[in-house]
Design a protein around this motif. Structure first.
Motif, PDB file in Angstrom:
ATOM      1  N   GLU A   1      -5.476   1.056  12.373  1.00 24.53           N
ATOM      2  CA  GLU A   1      -4.263   0.993  13.180  1.00 24.53           C
ATOM      3  C   GLU A   1      -3.720   2.407  13.320  1.00 24.53           C
ATOM      4  OE1 GLU A   1      -2.291  -0.241  15.662  1.00 24.53           O
ATOM      5  OE2 GLU A   1      -2.701  -2.131  14.643  1.00 24.53           O
ATOM      6  N   THR A   2      -2.859   2.634  14.297  1.00 28.18           N
ATOM      7  CA  THR A   2      -2.308   3.972  14.482  1.00 28.18           C
ATOM      8  C   THR A   2      -1.219   4.252  13.453  1.00 28.18           C
ATOM      9  OG1 THR A   2      -0.573   3.272  16.023  1.00 28.18           O
ATOM     10  CG2 THR A   2      -2.732   3.838  16.967  1.00 28.18           C
TER      11      THR A   2
ATOM     12  N   MET B   1       0.832  -1.204   0.000  1.00 34.02           N
ATOM     13  CA  MET B   1       0.000   0.000   0.000  1.00 34.02           C
ATOM     14  C   MET B   1       0.867   1.255   0.000  1.00 34.02           C
ATOM     15  SD  MET B   1      -3.346  -0.809   2.349  1.00 34.02           S
ATOM     16  CE  MET B   1      -2.591  -1.681   3.697  1.00 34.02           C
ATOM     17  N   ALA B   2       1.930   1.245   0.807  1.00 32.42           N
ATOM     18  CA  ALA B   2       2.823   2.408   0.859  1.00 32.42           C
ATOM     19  C   ALA B   2       3.541   2.608  -0.474  1.00 32.42           C
ATOM     20  CB  ALA B   2       3.831   2.236   1.995  1.00 32.42           C
ATOM     21  N   LEU B   3       3.988   1.529  -1.082  1.00 29.86           N
ATOM     22  CA  LEU B   3       4.676   1.633  -2.370  1.00 29.86           C
ATOM     23  C   LEU B   3       3.745   2.084  -3.489  1.00 29.86           C
ATOM     24  CD1 LEU B   3       6.962  -1.532  -2.252  1.00 29.86           C
ATOM     25  CD2 LEU B   3       7.684   0.857  -2.141  1.00 29.86           C
TER      26      LEU B   3
ATOM     27  N   ILE C   1       2.311   2.149  11.930  1.00 29.92           N
ATOM     28  CA  ILE C   1       2.596   2.006  10.503  1.00 29.92           C
ATOM     29  C   ILE C   1       3.980   2.575  10.197  1.00 29.92           C
ATOM     30  CG2 ILE C   1       1.841   2.569   8.156  1.00 29.92           C
ATOM     31  CD1 ILE C   1       0.010   0.612   9.758  1.00 29.92           C
ATOM     32  N   TRP C   2       4.300   3.763  10.750  1.00 25.84           N
ATOM     33  CA  TRP C   2       5.629   4.341  10.537  1.00 25.84           C
ATOM     34  C   TRP C   2       6.720   3.405  11.046  1.00 25.84           C
ATOM     35  CZ3 TRP C   2       6.749   7.580   7.057  1.00 25.84           C
ATOM     36  CH2 TRP C   2       5.902   8.636   6.722  1.00 25.84           C
TER      37      TRP C   2
ATOM     38  N   VAL D   1       0.575   7.328   4.882  1.00 28.56           N
ATOM     39  CA  VAL D   1       0.527   6.544   6.111  1.00 28.56           C
ATOM     40  C   VAL D   1      -0.805   6.768   6.823  1.00 28.56           C
ATOM     41  CG1 VAL D   1       1.561   6.301   8.407  1.00 28.56           C
ATOM     42  CG2 VAL D   1       3.020   6.410   6.383  1.00 28.56           C
ATOM     43  N   THR D   2      -1.297   7.988   6.797  1.00 31.63           N
ATOM     44  CA  THR D   2      -2.587   8.284   7.417  1.00 31.63           C
ATOM     45  C   THR D   2      -3.709   7.481   6.758  1.00 31.63           C
ATOM     46  OG1 THR D   2      -1.812  10.507   7.934  1.00 31.63           O
ATOM     47  CG2 THR D   2      -4.186  10.145   8.022  1.00 31.63           C
ATOM     48  N   ALA D   3      -3.681   7.404   5.439  1.00 32.46           N
ATOM     49  CA  ALA D   3      -4.708   6.642   4.711  1.00 32.46           C
ATOM     50  C   ALA D   3      -4.609   5.148   5.020  1.00 32.46           C
ATOM     51  CB  ALA D   3      -4.584   6.886   3.215  1.00 32.46           C
TER      52      ALA D   3
END
Length: 105
Positions: free
Chosen positions: A34-35, A18-20, A39-40, A25-27
């Motif tokens: 999840e917070t 998803m990040a790639l 994720i970070w 990160v918020t989405a």
């Protein structure tokens, strides 16, 4: 495999995909309930593992460039392998000393 991890390997892989794909990160955090802090941390560990596993032994020629969103803003510097046109490193800021040392080499 790490003992006592909060996320499964498949879940971690999905977050990385998803990040790639360009999601923020918020989405991602909102979608998976999840917070953003977790994720970070997950993404930070994934980047660290990828850096540790990277093999740069075949890199012979590099190019360094920097860019900024606007003038007098924060910069990022990119080091690329010229032979296969892949990024080797991306860092915040720009360091002319590094660039000059590479020119001398």
């Amino acid at each position: 495999m790490r003992p006592k991890t909060h996320f499964t390997a498949l879940f971690k892989a999905q977050v990385i995909v998803m990040a790639l794909s360009g999601m923020t990160v918020t989405a991602i955090a909102g979608l998976i309930h999840e917070t953003d802090t977790r994720i970070w941390k997950l993404l930070g560990k994934a980047v660290t593992e990828a850096r540790d596993a990277a093999d740069y032994s075949d890199v012979v020629r590099v190019s360094i460039d920097d860019t900024a969103k606007r003038r007098n803003q924060s910069y990022i510097s990119i080091m690329a392998n010229l032979d296969c046109q892949r990024a080797v490193a991306v860092t915040q800021g720009r360091d002319r000393g590094l660039r000059q040392a590479l020119r001398r080499a």
